[in-house]
Each structure stands twice: as structure tokens, then as C-alpha cells.
Design a protein around this motif. Structure first.
Motif, PDB file in Angstrom:
ATOM      1  N   ALA A  39       2.715  23.144 -23.181  1.00  0.00           N
ATOM      2  CA  ALA A  39       2.280  23.283 -21.786  1.00  0.00           C
ATOM      3  C   ALA A  39       0.761  23.171 -21.681  1.00  0.00           C
ATOM      4  O   ALA A  39       0.240  22.540 -20.749  1.00  0.00           O
ATOM      5  CB  ALA A  39       2.774  24.609 -21.202  1.00  0.00           C
ATOM      6  N   ALA A  40       0.046  23.749 -22.624  1.00  0.00           N
ATOM      7  CA  ALA A  40      -1.421  23.657 -22.619  1.00  0.00           C
ATOM      8  C   ALA A  40      -1.864  22.211 -22.844  1.00  0.00           C
ATOM      9  O   ALA A  40      -2.798  21.732 -22.191  1.00  0.00           O
ATOM     10  CB  ALA A  40      -2.009  24.576 -23.695  1.00  0.00           C
ATOM     11  N   LEU A  41      -1.182  21.510 -23.734  1.00  0.00           N
ATOM     12  CA  LEU A  41      -1.510  20.105 -23.972  1.00  0.00           C
ATOM     13  C   LEU A  41      -1.188  19.252 -22.749  1.00  0.00           C
ATOM     14  O   LEU A  41      -1.947  18.336 -22.411  1.00  0.00           O
ATOM     15  CB  LEU A  41      -0.754  19.583 -25.204  1.00  0.00           C
ATOM     16  N   LEU A  42      -0.089  19.567 -22.087  1.00  0.00           N
ATOM     17  CA  LEU A  42       0.272  18.837 -20.871  1.00  0.00           C
ATOM     18  C   LEU A  42      -0.777  19.073 -19.791  1.00  0.00           C
ATOM     19  O   LEU A  42      -1.171  18.145 -19.072  1.00  0.00           O
ATOM     20  CB  LEU A  42       1.662  19.252 -20.397  1.00  0.00           C
ATOM     21  N   LYS A  43      -1.257  20.300 -19.691  1.00  0.00           N
ATOM     22  CA  LYS A  43      -2.310  20.615 -18.719  1.00  0.00           C
ATOM     23  C   LYS A  43      -3.567  19.797 -19.024  1.00  0.00           C
ATOM     24  O   LYS A  43      -4.191  19.231 -18.108  1.00  0.00           O
ATOM     25  CB  LYS A  43      -2.616  22.112 -18.761  1.00  0.00           C
ATOM     26  N   THR A  44      -3.921  19.706 -20.285  1.00  0.00           N
ATOM     27  CA  THR A  44      -5.068  18.885 -20.677  1.00  0.00           C
ATOM     28  C   THR A  44      -4.837  17.428 -20.290  1.00  0.00           C
ATOM     29  O   THR A  44      -5.726  16.770 -19.744  1.00  0.00           O
ATOM     30  CB  THR A  44      -5.322  18.989 -22.198  1.00  0.00           C
ATOM     31  N   ALA A  45      -3.633  16.922 -20.548  1.00  0.00           N
ATOM     32  CA  ALA A  45      -3.314  15.526 -20.217  1.00  0.00           C
ATOM     33  C   ALA A  45      -3.437  15.276 -18.721  1.00  0.00           C
ATOM     34  O   ALA A  45      -3.890  14.202 -18.304  1.00  0.00           O
ATOM     35  CB  ALA A  45      -1.909  15.185 -20.701  1.00  0.00           C
ATOM     36  N   ARG A  46      -3.061  16.264 -17.919  1.00  0.00           N
ATOM     37  CA  ARG A  46      -3.143  16.109 -16.463  1.00  0.00           C
ATOM     38  C   ARG A  46      -4.582  16.191 -15.959  1.00  0.00           C
ATOM     39  O   ARG A  46      -4.966  15.453 -15.064  1.00  0.00           O
ATOM     40  CB  ARG A  46      -2.305  17.194 -15.780  1.00  0.00           C
ATOM     41  N   GLU A  47      -5.338  17.105 -16.517  1.00  0.00           N
ATOM     42  CA  GLU A  47      -6.669  17.399 -15.987  1.00  0.00           C
ATOM     43  C   GLU A  47      -7.795  16.574 -16.610  1.00  0.00           C
ATOM     44  O   GLU A  47      -8.872  16.491 -16.038  1.00  0.00           O
ATOM     45  CB  GLU A  47      -6.974  18.899 -16.167  1.00  0.00           C
ATOM     46  N   ALA A  48      -7.541  15.997 -17.767  1.00  0.00           N
ATOM     47  CA  ALA A  48      -8.590  15.232 -18.465  1.00  0.00           C
ATOM     48  C   ALA A  48      -8.024  13.883 -18.904  1.00  0.00           C
ATOM     49  O   ALA A  48      -7.621  13.724 -20.060  1.00  0.00           O
ATOM     50  CB  ALA A  48      -9.115  16.023 -19.660  1.00  0.00           C
ATOM     51  N   PRO A  49      -7.963  12.932 -17.987  1.00  0.00           N
ATOM     52  CA  PRO A  49      -7.376  11.623 -18.326  1.00  0.00           C
ATOM     53  C   PRO A  49      -7.975  10.974 -19.572  1.00  0.00           C
ATOM     54  O   PRO A  49      -7.267  10.279 -20.301  1.00  0.00           O
ATOM     55  CB  PRO A  49      -7.636  10.788 -17.077  1.00  0.00           C
ATOM     56  N   ASP A  50      -9.244  11.236 -19.855  1.00  0.00           N
ATOM     57  CA  ASP A  50      -9.868  10.666 -21.048  1.00  0.00           C
ATOM     58  C   ASP A  50      -9.326  11.286 -22.339  1.00  0.00           C
ATOM     59  O   ASP A  50      -9.467  10.706 -23.415  1.00  0.00           O
ATOM     60  CB  ASP A  50     -11.395  10.828 -20.987  1.00  0.00           C
ATOM     61  N   ARG A  51      -8.682  12.441 -22.228  1.00  0.00           N
ATOM     62  CA  ARG A  51      -8.085  13.109 -23.396  1.00  0.00           C
ATOM     63  C   ARG A  51      -6.562  13.046 -23.363  1.00  0.00           C
ATOM     64  O   ARG A  51      -5.895  13.637 -24.206  1.00  0.00           O
ATOM     65  CB  ARG A  51      -8.558  14.569 -23.441  1.00  0.00           C
ATOM     66  N   ARG A  52      -6.018  12.305 -22.405  1.00  0.00           N
ATOM     67  CA  ARG A  52      -4.563  12.249 -22.210  1.00  0.00           C
ATOM     68  C   ARG A  52      -3.840  11.742 -23.452  1.00  0.00           C
ATOM     69  O   ARG A  52      -2.874  12.362 -23.908  1.00  0.00           O
ATOM     70  CB  ARG A  52      -4.233  11.379 -20.998  1.00  0.00           C
ATOM     71  N   ALA A  53      -4.270  10.631 -24.012  1.00  0.00           N
ATOM     72  CA  ALA A  53      -3.573  10.051 -25.170  1.00  0.00           C
ATOM     73  C   ALA A  53      -3.556  11.017 -26.349  1.00  0.00           C
ATOM     74  O   ALA A  53      -2.522  11.191 -27.008  1.00  0.00           O
ATOM     75  CB  ALA A  53      -4.215   8.725 -25.565  1.00  0.00           C
ATOM     76  N   ALA A  54      -4.683  11.674 -26.630  1.00  0.00           N
ATOM     77  CA  ALA A  54      -4.754  12.621 -27.753  1.00  0.00           C
ATOM     78  C   ALA A  54      -3.861  13.831 -27.496  1.00  0.00           C
ATOM     79  O   ALA A  54      -3.175  14.309 -28.409  1.00  0.00           O
ATOM     80  CB  ALA A  54      -6.191  13.056 -27.979  1.00  0.00           C
TER      81      ALA A  54
END
Length: 141
Positions: A39-54
Motif C-alpha cells: 500500500a505504501a508503494l502504491l501510494k508512492t506510485a500514485r503521488e510520485a509519477p517519476d518514481r512509479r516504475a521503481a
């Protein structure tokens, strides 16, 4: 009559069985912790498109472990849904916001199964839920 080698083997097997039983006892709680990480990684993917792939790549690693362990501890429905999630997130492509919604649906389903302690295949409801998620993965976005 048992010789010393047999007794040692029996002791090793007993320790292994006890370790597996201990893992099984804590599987649900441990996996809920893994879902929190997802869930934390999904939140990062949603909020930081530049970090989405990672973030998606890291999420795949956790989802792969969840998938692999479910059946071993009496949760084949977790394995099935985990497989569907892995199929989605292992794809090397751009992930849209809609794709992230499909990831969220998988995480929600897994959390429900574990919090309600739904072991086995989950019956007709479990089969329908898994099939719906699998269909979402076939046609993401």
C-alpha cells in the motif's frame, strides 16, 4: 530399533515441522504487514509519477512472495489473487492511474481474505472475486 542417525533425522524433522507450524500461525499477520508495504508503494506510485516504475517493481517483489506462500499455509485464494497481481505488475510498461486502481483492488481483496481468515478456495464468492480481478488484469485501463 532406531540407530543414532535415525534419531538425529527425526529430531531434524520435528524441528522443521515446528518451524513450519510457527510460520503458519503468523502467516496472516505477517502477510498483512506485507500488504501494508504494498500500500505504501502504491501510494508512492500514485503521488510520485517519476518514481512509479521503481515502486511498482518493488511491489512486484512483495506480491511474488505473497503469491508463493499462500497455498503453503492454507490460503490458495491468496495465491490465485497474488498471481493475478503479479501478472499485472511484472509487465514492463507505463502504468496508468487506472492500472493503479486495479492494483488497489487486488490489495483490497487480499486484505479482506486475510482479515476474515478465509482459508481454502473461498467457495463460489472467492472464485467470482478472483475471476473478476483476473479479467481486470487482461484488460487494464
Amino acid at each position: 530399533m532406531h540407530d543414532e542417525g535415525d534419531r538425529k533425522m527425526e529430531a531434524v524433522l520435528a524441528r522443521a515441522q515446528a518451524a513450519v507450524a510457527d510460520l503458519a500461525k503468523h502467516y496472516g499477520a505477517n502477510t498483512l504487514g506485507d500488504l501494508d508495504q504494498c500500500a505504501a508503494l502504491l501510494k508512492t506510485a500514485r503521488e510520485a509519477p517519476d518514481r512509479r516504475a521503481a515502486a511498482i517493481k518493488d511491489l512486484y517483489g512483495i506480491a511474488h512472495n505473497i503469491k508463493g506462500q499462500g497455498g503453503s499455509f492454507g490460503y490458495p485464494l491468496v495465491t490465485r489473487i497474488g498471481h493475478s497481481l503479479c501478472t499485472l505488475v511484472r509487465q514492463e510498461r507505463e502504468f496508468s492511474d487506472a492500472d493503479l486502481g486495479v492494483v488497489q483492488a487486488h490489495l483490497d481483496a487480499l486484505r479482506l481474505i486475510l482479515t476474515k481468515d478465509i482459508k481454502g478456495e473461498g467457495g463460489e464468492v472467492g472464485a467470482r472475486l478472483a475471476a473478476r480481478l483476473e479479467n481486470m488484469v487482461k484488460a487494464p485501463g
